[in-house]
Design a protein around this motif. Structure first.
Motif, PDB file in Angstrom:
ATOM      1  N   UNK A   2      29.997   8.330  48.566  1.00  0.00           N
ATOM      2  CA  UNK A   2      29.676   7.665  47.302  1.00  0.00           C
ATOM      3  C   UNK A   2      28.864   8.635  46.455  1.00  0.00           C
ATOM      4  N   UNK A   3      29.313   8.856  45.245  1.00  0.00           N
ATOM      5  CA  UNK A   3      28.608   9.777  44.355  1.00  0.00           C
ATOM      6  C   UNK A   3      28.561   9.182  42.946  1.00  0.00           C
ATOM      7  N   UNK A   4      27.358   8.951  42.470  1.00  0.00           N
ATOM      8  CA  UNK A   4      27.129   8.430  41.126  1.00  0.00           C
ATOM      9  C   UNK A   4      26.525   9.552  40.295  1.00  0.00           C
ATOM     10  N   UNK A   5      27.140   9.855  39.163  1.00  0.00           N
ATOM     11  CA  UNK A   5      26.717  10.989  38.356  1.00  0.00           C
ATOM     12  C   UNK A   5      26.448  10.575  36.910  1.00  0.00           C
ATOM     13  N   UNK A   6      25.179  10.603  36.526  1.00  0.00           N
ATOM     14  CA  UNK A   6      24.765  10.430  35.129  1.00  0.00           C
ATOM     15  C   UNK A   6      25.373   9.177  34.488  1.00  0.00           C
ATOM     16  N   UNK A   7      25.284   8.068  35.182  1.00  0.00           N
ATOM     17  CA  UNK A   7      25.892   6.816  34.717  1.00  0.00           C
ATOM     18  C   UNK A   7      24.951   6.079  33.767  1.00  0.00           C
ATOM     19  N   UNK A   8      25.534   5.538  32.715  1.00  0.00           N
ATOM     20  CA  UNK A   8      24.784   4.736  31.750  1.00  0.00           C
ATOM     21  C   UNK A   8      25.463   3.389  31.568  1.00  0.00           C
TER      22      UNK A   8
END
Length: 227
Positions: A2-8
């Motif tokens: 699981x990789x979350x990158x710079x989420x808005x």
């Protein structure tokens, strides 16, 4: 895994002049196979919002959410459905099922959806219901008639029926008695041992300390007010 990158994420209040309320910015985290990460932060800080974006219930305004090789933030609906069927499980606080479907069928459904032979799926469901102390006399009834605690345990059984490579757990031990809490703790530990990547919200500090490898404070993802 699981990789979350710079989420808005922001919400538009259509009943208030279409006002846009930013609720999350710059959210980034990684969870490896066999790791359990706890989301922490005060109420309203965005823990559930982030969880729902990872599952695809909320659409991220920007950034990437990679589950394996699928970007949930940009995936087509059919890709999200396949991801939920084979890769990403979700144990929420509330059981949402079709009325009149027997409990054993509710728990077996994730297995049946992946092509598991029916007898094997039903057998697995019965083992989980027994482990979680749901009386056998209730297995043929709809769980919509159950108490809150019984519904929660059915939800947990359903979420753990299939061996998902990734799991999202929203308060999996809330309101459980000691015996059932221990069962759930063991289920989480077994999932980690087989290599599942897990993100959880645990207000039960003892449970969090036992099964989580580290914590991520989502307060750090709160958008900054303009100067």
């Amino acid at each position: 895994m699981i990789q979350v990158e710079n989420v808005a994420k922001s919400f538009t209040l259509h009943n208030q002049g279409a006002a846009v309320i930013p609720v999350m910015a710059g959210a980034s985290l990684q969870v490896a196979a066999g790791e359990c990460v706890a989301l922490v932060g005060q109420s309203g800080s965005g823990k559930s919002t982030l969880m729902r974006m990872i599952y695809g219930n909320y659409l991220a305004a920007s950034g990437r959410i990679m589950i394996g090789d699928v970007d949930v933030a940009s995936a087509e609906p059919r890709e999200i459905l396949d991801l939920r069927r084979y890769t990403l499980g979700y144990v929420s606080q509330f059981l949402r099922v079709v009325p009149r479907v027997p409990t054993v069928e509710v728990v077996a459904e994730p297995l049946l959806a992946t092509g598991t032979e029916r007898n094997a799926a039903i057998s697995r469901a019965k083992v989980l219901l027994d482990d979680l102390n749901i009386p056998e006399r209730l297995w043929g009834l709809s769980p919509t008639t159950f108490s809150g605690g019984e519904q929660q345990r059915v939800n947990i059984a359903r979420g753990f029926a299939y061996n998902y490579p990734a799991l999202l757990l929203d308060e999996p031990t809330a309101s459980l008695d000691g015996a059932n809490r221990e069962v759930v703790m063991s289920m989480i530990e077994e999932a980690k041992a087989r290599g599942a990547a897990i993100i959880g919200i645990f207000h039960d500090e003892a449970a969090r300390d036992r099964v989580c490898d580290r914590e991520i404070d989502v307060t750090g993802f709160t958008p900054k007010a303009p100067a």
